[in-house]
Motif scaffolding. Sequence first.
Motif, short mmCIF file in Angstrom:
data_model
loop_
_atom_site.label_atom_id
_atom_site.label_comp_id
_atom_site.label_asym_id
_atom_site.label_seq_id
_atom_site.Cartn_x
_atom_site.Cartn_y
_atom_site.Cartn_z
N UNK A 43 0.47 -0.81 0.07
CA UNK A 43 0.14 -0.33 0.27
C UNK A 43 1.15 1.03 0.04
N UNK A 44 2.10 1.09 0.66
CA UNK A 44 3.12 2.60 0.90
C UNK A 44 3.34 2.97 -0.33
N UNK A 45 4.23 1.92 -1.31
CA UNK A 45 4.25 2.33 -2.08
C UNK A 45 4.12 2.52 -3.62
N UNK A 46 2.92 1.53 -3.04
CA UNK A 46 2.17 1.90 -4.51
C UNK A 46 1.21 3.38 -4.44
N UNK A 47 1.30 3.70 -2.86
CA UNK A 47 0.67 5.44 -2.79
C UNK A 47 1.39 5.97 -3.20
N UNK A 48 3.05 5.79 -3.12
CA UNK A 48 3.97 6.59 -3.22
C UNK A 48 3.99 6.91 -4.67
N UNK A 49 3.96 5.54 -5.40
CA UNK A 49 4.37 5.72 -6.38
C UNK A 49 3.60 6.77 -7.02
N UNK A 50 1.51 6.14 -6.79
CA UNK A 50 0.83 7.01 -7.94
C UNK A 50 1.33 8.61 -7.55
N UNK A 51 1.35 9.38 -6.09
CA UNK A 51 1.84 10.47 -6.38
C UNK A 51 2.89 11.12 -6.34
N UNK A 52 3.15 10.51 -6.89
CA UNK A 52 4.72 10.67 -7.83
C UNK A 52 4.60 11.54 -8.77
#
Length: 329
Positions: A43-52
């Motif tokens: 969840x964290x890394x997926x969300x981070x990629x989406x945000x960037x």
Amino acid sequence: MITVFNWTSPHPSSFILVGIPGLEEVHVWISIPFCAIYVLSLLGNGLLLAVIKTDSSLHEPMYLFLAMLAFADLVISTTAVPKILCNFWFRDRTIHVNACLAQIFLIHSLNTMESGFMLAMAFDRYIAICNPLRHSAILTDRAVAKIGLGIVMRGIVLLGPHPFLLQQLPYCRSNIISHTYCEFMTLVNLACADTRFMNFYSLAIAFLTGGLDAILIVLSYILILSAIFSLPSKEARLKSLRTCSSHICIMLVFYIPAIFSFLSHRFGHVAPHIHILIANVYLLFPPMMNPIIYGARTPGIRQRTLHILILNPAGKLLGRVRGWRKKAL
């Protein structure tokens, strides 16, 4: 694409992953934090990629290197954790030789890439603080792409021989791996052959990648800190330190378990279950912590994340309510 190797006797067609020796009775309980860490990592890394990806203001070198790190975290977690959980939950301990070799290559090469991305982030901080006027001229999009590609190729080229070297070893002692996942030195220790070259090769690769990266990162931060503390304003010093704090935290989370795991495996005399727990912390903990650290300490990422998680759903819900009201009227 995974190469299929033709193994002949005394090469086994599969290995048996014991898990954590001595703690087999509590594997189900250990699986709970492992599963939670894996879910948080996804969840964290997926969300981070989406945000960037969605925020153009974050399309800067530091965040592009962070996106590369997040992608590597996703792959390395998915390479190891599902098989670990199958072992803990369903006693599915058998792993085919080709899958074992693929796991070894992916885990070691991706760890090498992660170390390289952290070095690239340190280089970005060095340029941003020590030579800010030339930052955009030095770290162009093209330069960032070349650095990222170079880091990936380094991991593939240096760690690519691992499966082929392991293919040549005869495993006439046992096919039982006292670990939760396949690891290079664990398989080397199972071989009934002279493995001095393997040990030397492993040490050389570890120094040329993680060891050299750590030395260069320390040197870069010596220069960065000297530049920061030479600034005349206290506010400027604090602002510069805050821009580096997230990266420093990520490096500590990555390198401290890595050093403990490396030293305990080759030079230490620790209990097997302690060594394996340290190895799992080194593998699982950084992918979970990296997005948390950057999400909590970086205003741009934090605000965009809140917008995606809270403001967007709330805005859509409010829009639907207003639409229903108009229809009712």
